[in-house]
Design a protein around this motif. Sequence first.
Motif, PDB file in Angstrom:
ATOM      1  N   ALA A   1       0.836  -1.208   0.000  1.00 60.71           N
ATOM      2  CA  ALA A   1       0.000   0.000   0.000  1.00 60.71           C
ATOM      3  C   ALA A   1       0.868   1.254   0.000  1.00 60.71           C
ATOM      4  N   GLU A   2       2.005   1.209   0.687  1.00 61.40           N
ATOM      5  CA  GLU A   2       2.922   2.340   0.706  1.00 61.40           C
ATOM      6  C   GLU A   2       3.539   2.561  -0.678  1.00 61.40           C
ATOM      7  N   VAL A   3       3.892   1.484  -1.361  1.00 59.50           N
ATOM      8  CA  VAL A   3       4.427   1.607  -2.719  1.00 59.50           C
ATOM      9  C   VAL A   3       3.397   2.281  -3.623  1.00 59.50           C
ATOM     10  N   VAL A   4       2.158   1.842  -3.551  1.00 58.75           N
ATOM     11  CA  VAL A   4       1.099   2.423  -4.390  1.00 58.75           C
ATOM     12  C   VAL A   4       0.903   3.901  -4.046  1.00 58.75           C
ATOM     13  N   ARG A   5       0.909   4.231  -2.767  1.00 58.58           N
ATOM     14  CA  ARG A   5       0.728   5.636  -2.360  1.00 58.58           C
ATOM     15  C   ARG A   5       1.852   6.510  -2.904  1.00 58.58           C
ATOM     16  N   ILE A   6       3.085   6.052  -2.777  1.00 59.21           N
ATOM     17  CA  ILE A   6       4.238   6.827  -3.262  1.00 59.21           C
ATOM     18  C   ILE A   6       4.148   7.042  -4.766  1.00 59.21           C
ATOM     19  N   MET A   7       3.833   5.990  -5.493  1.00 52.79           N
ATOM     20  CA  MET A   7       3.790   6.097  -6.946  1.00 52.79           C
ATOM     21  C   MET A   7       2.602   6.936  -7.409  1.00 52.79           C
ATOM     22  N   ALA A   8       1.498   6.879  -6.704  1.00 48.39           N
ATOM     23  CA  ALA A   8       0.351   7.724  -7.057  1.00 48.39           C
ATOM     24  C   ALA A   8       0.711   9.191  -6.907  1.00 48.39           C
ATOM     25  N   GLU A   9       1.462   9.530  -5.877  1.00 55.27           N
ATOM     26  CA  GLU A   9       1.866  10.923  -5.655  1.00 55.27           C
ATOM     27  C   GLU A   9       2.865  11.391  -6.704  1.00 55.27           C
ATOM     28  N   ARG A  10       3.732  10.496  -7.165  1.00 60.03           N
ATOM     29  CA  ARG A  10       4.735  10.866  -8.164  1.00 60.03           C
ATOM     30  C   ARG A  10       4.144  10.963  -9.563  1.00 60.03           C
ATOM     31  N   GLY A  11       3.088  10.216  -9.822  1.00 61.69           N
ATOM     32  CA  GLY A  11       2.500  10.147 -11.140  1.00 61.69           C
ATOM     33  C   GLY A  11       3.083   9.003 -11.936  1.00 61.69           C
ATOM     34  N   LEU A  12       2.252   8.339 -12.734  1.00 62.13           N
ATOM     35  CA  LEU A  12       2.669   7.124 -13.436  1.00 62.13           C
ATOM     36  C   LEU A  12       2.310   7.188 -14.913  1.00 62.13           C
ATOM     37  N   PHE A  13       3.253   6.765 -15.736  1.00 62.88           N
ATOM     38  CA  PHE A  13       3.028   6.602 -17.168  1.00 62.88           C
ATOM     39  C   PHE A  13       2.446   5.217 -17.452  1.00 62.88           C
ATOM     40  N   ALA A  14       3.058   4.201 -16.867  1.00 65.43           N
ATOM     41  CA  ALA A  14       2.631   2.813 -17.048  1.00 65.43           C
ATOM     42  C   ALA A  14       3.305   1.956 -15.998  1.00 65.43           C
ATOM     43  N   SER A  15       2.786   0.736 -15.829  1.00 66.54           N
ATOM     44  CA  SER A  15       3.330  -0.201 -14.850  1.00 66.54           C
ATOM     45  C   SER A  15       3.574  -1.547 -15.513  1.00 66.54           C
ATOM     46  N   LEU A  16       4.767  -2.110 -15.267  1.00 63.84           N
ATOM     47  CA  LEU A  16       5.144  -3.419 -15.787  1.00 63.84           C
ATOM     48  C   LEU A  16       5.546  -4.315 -14.625  1.00 63.84           C
ATOM     49  N   ASP A  17       4.980  -5.500 -14.546  1.00 63.19           N
ATOM     50  CA  ASP A  17       5.352  -6.484 -13.530  1.00 63.19           C
ATOM     51  C   ASP A  17       5.934  -7.685 -14.259  1.00 63.19           C
ATOM     52  N   ILE A  18       7.193  -8.042 -13.955  1.00 63.36           N
ATOM     53  CA  ILE A  18       7.942  -9.009 -14.759  1.00 63.36           C
ATOM     54  C   ILE A  18       8.070 -10.336 -14.015  1.00 63.36           C
ATOM     55  N   HIS A  19       7.638 -11.425 -14.662  1.00 61.80           N
ATOM     56  CA  HIS A  19       7.608 -12.748 -14.026  1.00 61.80           C
ATOM     57  C   HIS A  19       8.184 -13.828 -14.923  1.00 61.80           C
ATOM     58  N   ASN A  20       8.587 -14.932 -14.285  1.00 60.65           N
ATOM     59  CA  ASN A  20       8.850 -16.203 -14.955  1.00 60.65           C
ATOM     60  C   ASN A  20       7.668 -17.140 -14.757  1.00 60.65           C
ATOM     61  N   ASN A  21       7.587 -18.162 -15.615  1.00 56.69           N
ATOM     62  CA  ASN A  21       6.699 -19.311 -15.412  1.00 56.69           C
ATOM     63  C   ASN A  21       7.513 -20.483 -14.876  1.00 56.69           C
ATOM     64  N   THR A  22       6.844 -21.403 -14.191  1.00 55.32           N
ATOM     65  CA  THR A  22       7.521 -22.638 -13.784  1.00 55.32           C
ATOM     66  C   THR A  22       7.270 -23.759 -14.769  1.00 55.32           C
ATOM     67  N   GLY A  23       6.142 -23.719 -15.482  1.00 55.84           N
ATOM     68  CA  GLY A  23       5.856 -24.747 -16.480  1.00 55.84           C
ATOM     69  C   GLY A  23       6.213 -24.272 -17.874  1.00 55.84           C
ATOM     70  N   SER A  24       5.977 -25.139 -18.865  1.00 52.15           N
ATOM     71  CA  SER A  24       6.256 -24.795 -20.261  1.00 52.15           C
ATOM     72  C   SER A  24       5.105 -23.952 -20.796  1.00 52.15           C
ATOM     73  N   ASN A  25       5.363 -22.669 -20.991  1.00 55.20           N
ATOM     74  CA  ASN A  25       4.376 -21.741 -21.524  1.00 55.20           C
ATOM     75  C   ASN A  25       5.046 -20.851 -22.561  1.00 55.20           C
ATOM     76  N   PRO A  26       4.305 -20.370 -23.543  1.00 56.12           N
ATOM     77  CA  PRO A  26       4.856 -19.320 -24.395  1.00 56.12           C
ATOM     78  C   PRO A  26       4.994 -18.031 -23.585  1.00 56.12           C
ATOM     79  N   HIS A  27       5.769 -17.079 -24.078  1.00 59.23           N
ATOM     80  CA  HIS A  27       5.796 -15.760 -23.445  1.00 59.23           C
ATOM     81  C   HIS A  27       4.460 -15.080 -23.711  1.00 59.23           C
TER      82      HIS A  27
END
Length: 344
Positions: free
Chosen positions: A119-145
Motif C-alpha cells: 500500500a505504501e508503494v502504491v501511495r508513493i507512486m500515485a503521488e509521483r504520477g505514473l506513465f505505465a506499470s510493468l510487472d515481470i515474471h517467470n513461469n515454472t511450467g512450459s508456456n509461451p511468453h
Amino acid sequence: MLQELDDLPEGLLEAESHELDRLLGAPTLIHLPGAREPTLFVSVLMHGNETVGWEAIRTLLRERLERFGELRLPRALSIFIGNVSAAASGVRHLPGQPDYNRVWPGTDRAHTPEHDLMAEVVRIMAERGLFASLDIHNNTGSNPHYACVNRIDNRFLNLANLFGRIVVYFTRPAGVQSLAMAQLCPSVTVECGKVGEQQGIEHARDFIEAALHLARISPHPVAPQDIDLFHTVAQVKIREDVGFGFSPEEADLQLNPALEHLNFCELPRGTAFGRIAPGLGIGLDVRDERDRDVGERYFHVEDHELRLHQPVMPSMLTSNQVVIRQDCLCYLMERYADHLPTED
C-alpha cells in the motif's frame, strides 16, 4: 519495511538476485530520473525464484552506463525490487511469508505487514504520477511468453501488445500488482518463460526499453490480426486434503507427467489430467472470477480418471509440486477476440 532510494547503490547492478538481500536488506523502491515524466514503474522479484525481471533491468541499466557513461534514461524509471529475502533462498516466498503478488491493495487475504508495504508503494507512486506499470515474471511450467491485463481497454492492450501477440485478461486472483496499479495507469504483467532462459531475459529487457521510449500509449484499437486475446475463467487448485504427485507411487491424485506441455493448447472434453482415488470426487477446488465453485462445470471423474468436462485451454500448468501447493495447478481460459474494444 520499505526502503526508498533516489539512486543506485554501489555494486547493485553487479549483484545476482540471491545477493540482493545482503546489499539491500529489505524490499526497495528506487527512483531514477529520465528525459520524460511521468515515470515508468517496473516491479521485479515479486516471487523470489523468478529472476527474469531483475536480470532484465540490470542488463538494460548496465548497457546504458557502458554506452553513455551515465544512465541517460528516455523516461523516469521507478524500480520496485520485491522479495529479496526469498530470492536469497531461491524460493517463491519463505515459510511464514505471504505471496508478495497477492497482498497489493484490493486483496482478499488476511492482513499482514506486507499489505502495508505494498500500500505504501502504491501511495508513493500515485503521488509521483505514473506513465505505465510493468510487472515481470517467470513461469515454472512450459508456456509461451505472454502478457496479462486486468482491463479490456485499448491502452492496456496496446501496452501488452508491445510485449507480444498473446494477451490474457484476468480479474482474479485479487491482490496482484497489476490490478492495484491499473487504478493509476495502464498496467501489464508479463510472463517470460522459465527461469534462466536467456530468451526470456532479452525479451523482458527489450520490453522495458521499448516502454521507456514510448511518448504515449495509443488509445486506438489493436488490430484483431495482431493479438490473440484470452480470458481466464477459472483457477484450479488441488484440495488441501488431497495428496498428489506425478510418479507411479501411490497418491490420492496421480497427475499426468506431461501436463505442463498442454499449456495454451485447446483441449477437448475428456482430456485426462490424471488418476484419482475413489471417494474424493474431482479432488479440486475450481473457482471462477466471482469466487464461485465451478469444479463440476469443468471436470468429472470417469473410470477413476480426472477428465475435462468441456473444452478449455489451460495456462501455467507445472510439474513443480511446491508451486502447485503455494499457488495453483493451473488456470483455465477461453478465447476472447469478440471482446476487443473499438475506439474509446
